[in-house]
Scaffold this motif. Structure first.
Motif, PDB file in Angstrom:
ATOM      1  N   LYS A   1       0.837  -1.185   0.000  1.00  0.00           N
ATOM      2  CA  LYS A   1       0.000   0.000   0.000  1.00  0.00           C
ATOM      3  C   LYS A   1       0.884   1.252   0.000  1.00  0.00           C
ATOM      4  CE  LYS A   1      -3.963  -2.234   0.421  1.00  0.00           C
ATOM      5  NZ  LYS A   1      -4.977  -2.267  -0.639  1.00  0.00           N
ATOM      6  N   LEU A   2       0.396   2.279  -0.677  1.00  0.00           N
ATOM      7  CA  LEU A   2       1.196   3.501  -0.794  1.00  0.00           C
ATOM      8  C   LEU A   2       1.475   4.106   0.569  1.00  0.00           C
ATOM      9  CD1 LEU A   2       2.511   5.287  -2.925  1.00  0.00           C
ATOM     10  CD2 LEU A   2       0.411   6.635  -3.010  1.00  0.00           C
ATOM     11  N   TRP A   3       0.487   4.072   1.480  1.00  0.00           N
ATOM     12  CA  TRP A   3       0.693   4.694   2.795  1.00  0.00           C
ATOM     13  C   TRP A   3       1.614   3.883   3.687  1.00  0.00           C
ATOM     14  CZ3 TRP A   3      -4.399   4.094   0.920  1.00  0.00           C
ATOM     15  CH2 TRP A   3      -5.002   2.865   1.200  1.00  0.00           C
ATOM     16  N   GLN A   4       1.894   2.621   3.293  1.00  0.00           N
ATOM     17  CA  GLN A   4       2.900   1.866   4.032  1.00  0.00           C
ATOM     18  C   GLN A   4       4.307   2.404   3.762  1.00  0.00           C
ATOM     19  OE1 GLN A   4       2.015  -2.097   2.632  1.00  0.00           O
ATOM     20  NE2 GLN A   4       0.756  -2.568   4.442  1.00  0.00           N
ATOM     21  N   LEU A   5       4.484   2.974   2.574  1.00  0.00           N
ATOM     22  CA  LEU A   5       5.771   3.581   2.213  1.00  0.00           C
ATOM     23  C   LEU A   5       5.845   5.038   2.644  1.00  0.00           C
ATOM     24  CD1 LEU A   5       6.080   2.141  -1.400  1.00  0.00           C
ATOM     25  CD2 LEU A   5       7.349   1.388   0.595  1.00  0.00           C
ATOM     26  N   TYR A   6       4.726   5.724   2.476  1.00  0.00           N
ATOM     27  CA  TYR A   6       4.683   7.159   2.776  1.00  0.00           C
ATOM     28  C   TYR A   6       3.423   7.444   3.584  1.00  0.00           C
ATOM     29  CZ  TYR A   6       8.302   7.350  -0.753  1.00  0.00           C
ATOM     30  OH  TYR A   6       9.451   7.136  -1.465  1.00  0.00           O
ATOM     31  N   PRO A   7       3.552   7.578   4.916  1.00  0.00           N
ATOM     32  CA  PRO A   7       2.388   7.784   5.784  1.00  0.00           C
ATOM     33  C   PRO A   7       1.603   9.039   5.405  1.00  0.00           C
ATOM     34  CG  PRO A   7       4.354   7.288   7.076  1.00  0.00           C
ATOM     35  CD  PRO A   7       4.807   7.520   5.674  1.00  0.00           C
ATOM     36  N   ILE A   8       0.282   8.931   5.522  1.00  0.00           N
ATOM     37  CA  ILE A   8      -0.589  10.052   5.155  1.00  0.00           C
ATOM     38  C   ILE A   8      -0.325  11.256   6.043  1.00  0.00           C
ATOM     39  CG2 ILE A   8      -2.998  10.815   4.998  1.00  0.00           C
ATOM     40  CD1 ILE A   8      -3.761   7.979   4.263  1.00  0.00           C
ATOM     41  N   SER A   9      -0.023  11.017   7.314  1.00  0.00           N
ATOM     42  CA  SER A   9       0.200  12.132   8.248  1.00  0.00           C
ATOM     43  C   SER A   9       1.396  12.987   7.850  1.00  0.00           C
ATOM     44  CB  SER A   9       0.405  11.586   9.665  1.00  0.00           C
ATOM     45  OG  SER A   9       1.525  10.695   9.696  1.00  0.00           O
ATOM     46  N   GLU A  10       2.387  12.372   7.222  1.00  0.00           N
ATOM     47  CA  GLU A  10       3.585  13.114   6.826  1.00  0.00           C
ATOM     48  C   GLU A  10       3.497  13.643   5.397  1.00  0.00           C
ATOM     49  OE1 GLU A  10       7.075  10.815   7.474  1.00  0.00           O
ATOM     50  OE2 GLU A  10       6.445  10.108   9.465  1.00  0.00           O
ATOM     51  N   TYR A  11       2.644  13.053   4.590  1.00  0.00           N
ATOM     52  CA  TYR A  11       2.542  13.446   3.180  1.00  0.00           C
ATOM     53  C   TYR A  11       1.093  13.784   2.825  1.00  0.00           C
ATOM     54  CZ  TYR A  11       7.252  11.587   2.755  1.00  0.00           C
ATOM     55  OH  TYR A  11       8.600  11.354   2.902  1.00  0.00           O
TER      56      TYR A  11
END
Length: 627
Positions: free
Chosen positions: A214-224
């Motif tokens: 999942k994309l948010w596993q690589l780039y967390p939503i809270s930070e991006y």
């Protein structure tokens, strides 16, 4: 093969049952419901389930090969079986497989999947395509497969819609692998399915090992959060969205574009760090320039080469010229005619013309619409910017400077008049005092008058000489009569004039004239007087047995006359004072001779220069135009 002998009336369960009997990997695809039913054999060897969505089934294949499979699904017909090679994700490895596509009834497609082996070693998923083809071509196929391959190639030539998937795959891979910007594919489940090498380099991660994450596993939503907000925007609007963002982790400015697709969305990332820095530097420079232009009194301007288009002019234009900027822009060629003096038009026009070729400046007077009289100095020069040529210039108010110059000239004139008056009074007072005294003596003693006559006449002659010199200084240049003058004859005349004094002091005069034609155009009286003054000074400066040289050289349309003597010479301090009124090194000199000589040389369009060294002698160089 069995697939070629299937009838369109078979049910899905019948087809799968038949293939399970022979333990073959097969899938039945329903294009209406986008569902795929897989055989037990395929379920055991891969991650496929009995029934999965079409997108999930496609994800079983390597991302590079999905395009070829989708193409086959789109173009397969009942009359024709299509084949495609792809890499399939088995449970313990990736392997090249051959997929045979056959359309049944009711938009159903059956796909038979056969592994491709070479020496029983599986082909790694990262193997370059040209090596894959070489390995695949070495596999021995049964006669039925060879017949089908030949049939497929023949049908491909007959139908231009059928493509060589190998060549297409090779081209697509070359494009994505060498694409200069980052490229990533995200499916509808927000899973990363592909990222090109440039994307990995830009993000500093091995993204290939994170496929199906999942994309948010690589780039967390809270930070991006900014990134995800634009992703959702693109998907909701179903339109591409582009935005700029600073990636703190990579210290990079990125321009990101999201393209929504039927299968998810595609992300393009371009590194614009250098561009951002240049843009920031440009904005800072523009800010500083605007600060300078808004606060300086001078007017900066930029025009095209022909002065017909105004590129930029600073806000101070109205304050300087008293005209609204709109008039300058609407009439770029002749706007200054409204305020400049009419007699300056040609001068100003010629000045601007020179600015288009070289660094040049002009000074002119204007009268603003508010009846202010100003002096303007405009400087401009050409600038080349690629193929374009511009004129950059500055206009400044020099009214105050001109007023100071005028005041200085008046002060200098007044000082010169004062000095001259004092000199005249002093020089004339001496002979007048002598005249007065001898006349008083003559009145008291009439018998002695005749003995004083010679002395009285000498003092009168001195007064006359002073008056004549001043009259020569005041004589206007308009009285000059130009005619042909022979240099050699004039020099010989002057030497003959002082021959008795030359003989008395036993002076040697050497004359050298290097002219094809020693005639020049000049005023004969002034030219003769100049030579008389200089040669007379040389004769008086040398001792007995002295030497005087007169050299004449004619070249480049000019005549150089150089008169040198070996007299006592002058110190540098005295040399600097030559030409000052009443400064003289002679016992009975007035100090006006050199000043008069300079005035006459200037009237004839020539130049005069003195050089001297104490104990060596003095040299005078006069340069006259021949015509």
């Amino acid at each position: 093969m069995l697939i070629e002998r299937m009838h369109c009336g078979l049910e899905e369960s019948d087809v799968l049952a038949l293939f399970d009997l022979i333990d073959q990997n097969v899938c039945l695809i329903n294009m209406e419901t986008k569902t795929v039913t897989c055989s037990h054999s395929l379920q055991k060897e891969s991650y496929a389930k009995e029934q999965i969505h079409l997108d999930d089934w496609l994800d079983l294949f390597y991302v590079y090969d999905q395009f070829g499979i989708q193409h086959s699904l789109k173009h397969v017909t009942k009359q024709k079986t299509l084949y495609s090679k792809a890499r399939l994700l088995f449970k313990d490895h990736h392997q090249w497989v051959r997929c045979a596509f056959k359309q049944l009834s009711h938009r159903r497609i059956v796909v038979a999947i056969d592994p491709l082996y070479q020496d029983e070693v599986s082909v790694p998923h990262h193997l370059p395509f040209n090596q894959d083809i070489q390995q695949t071509s070495a596999v021995k196929e049964n006669s039925e497969e060879t017949t089908l391959k030949t049939k497929n190639q023949t049908s491909t030539l007959d139908n231009p819609l059928d493509m060589n998937f190998g060549e297409l795959h090779k081209q697509m891979k070359a494009i994505t692998e060498n694409f200069p910007h980052g490229l990533a594919l995200i499916n509808k489940k927000w899973e990363l399915t592909y990222a090109n090498p440039q994307m990995e380099r830009m993000l500093g991660k091995d993204l290939q090992s994170h496929y199906k994450h999942k994309l948010w596993q690589l780039y967390p939503i809270s930070e991006y959060y900014l990134f995800y907000r634009h992703y959702y925007m693109a998907l909701e609007m179903e339109q591409p969205v582009t935005f700029d963002a600073y990636m703190q982790e990579r210290k990079m400015y990125a321009r990101i574009t999201i393209y929504p697709t039927d299968d998810g969305f595609t992300i393009f990332i371009q590194d614009v760090t250098v561009r951002k820095k240049y843009l920031h530097a440009l904005q800072e420079a523009e800010k500083r320039f605007s600060l300078l232009a808004d606060n300086i009194k001078d007017v900066f301007w930029i025009c095209d080469e022909s002065f017909t288009k105004l590129i930029y002019v600073s806000p101070r234009f109205r304050d300087l010229f008293g005209l609204p900027l709109e008039e300058r822009e609407s009439d770029p060629l002749t706007w200054w005619e409204q305020i400049a003096d009419a007699e300056c038009y040609s001068y100003i026009r010629e000045g601007y013309r020179k600015m288009s070729k070289e660094n040049s400046q002009i000074e002119y007077r204007i009268t603003t619409p508010q009846n202010e009289v100003k002096w303007i100095r405009t400087r401009g020069f050409p600038v080349q910017d690629g193929k374009e040529k511009y004129i950059v210039g500055i206009s400044e108010d020099i009214t105050e400077m001109k007023e100071k110059e005028s005041f200085m000239r008046q002060s200098e004139q007044l000082s010169a008049i004062t000095q001259m008056s004092a000199g005249i009074a002093h020089e004339i007072k001496n002979p007048l005092t002598a005249l007065k005294g001898f006349m008083q003596l003559g009145t008291a003693n009439p018998d002695l008058r005749e003995s004083y006559n010679e002395l009285l006449l000498s003092e009168v002659n001195r007064i006359e000489s002073i008056v004549n010199d001043f009259m020569m200084l005041a004589k206007p240049s308009s009285s000059i009569q130009i005619e042909e003058v022979n240099i050699k004859q004039t020099i010989d005349y002057v030497i003959e004039l002082y021959q008795s004094l030359i003989s008395e002091k036993k002076i040697t005069i050497d004359t050298s004239i290097a002219c094809d034609d020693s005639a020049i155009q000049s005023d004969p009286n002034r030219f003769k007087q100049i030579l008389i003054n200089i040669i007379k000074n040389a004769i008086e400066a040398v001792e007995c047995h002295g030497v005087i040289r007169v050299d004449v050289v004619c070249e480049n349309g000019e005549a150089l006359i150089k008169i040198s003597d070996d007299g006592k010479g002058l110190s540098q301090e005295k040399l600097k004072r030559l030409g000052e009124p009443f400064f003289t090194t002679k016992k009975d000199g007035t100090g006006l001779g050199i000043m008069v000589t300079r005035k006459m040389v200037d009237d004839l369009g020539g130049t005069i220069q003195y050089s001297s060294e104490e104990g060596v002698g003095t040299s005078v160089a006069i340069l006259f135009p021949i015509k």
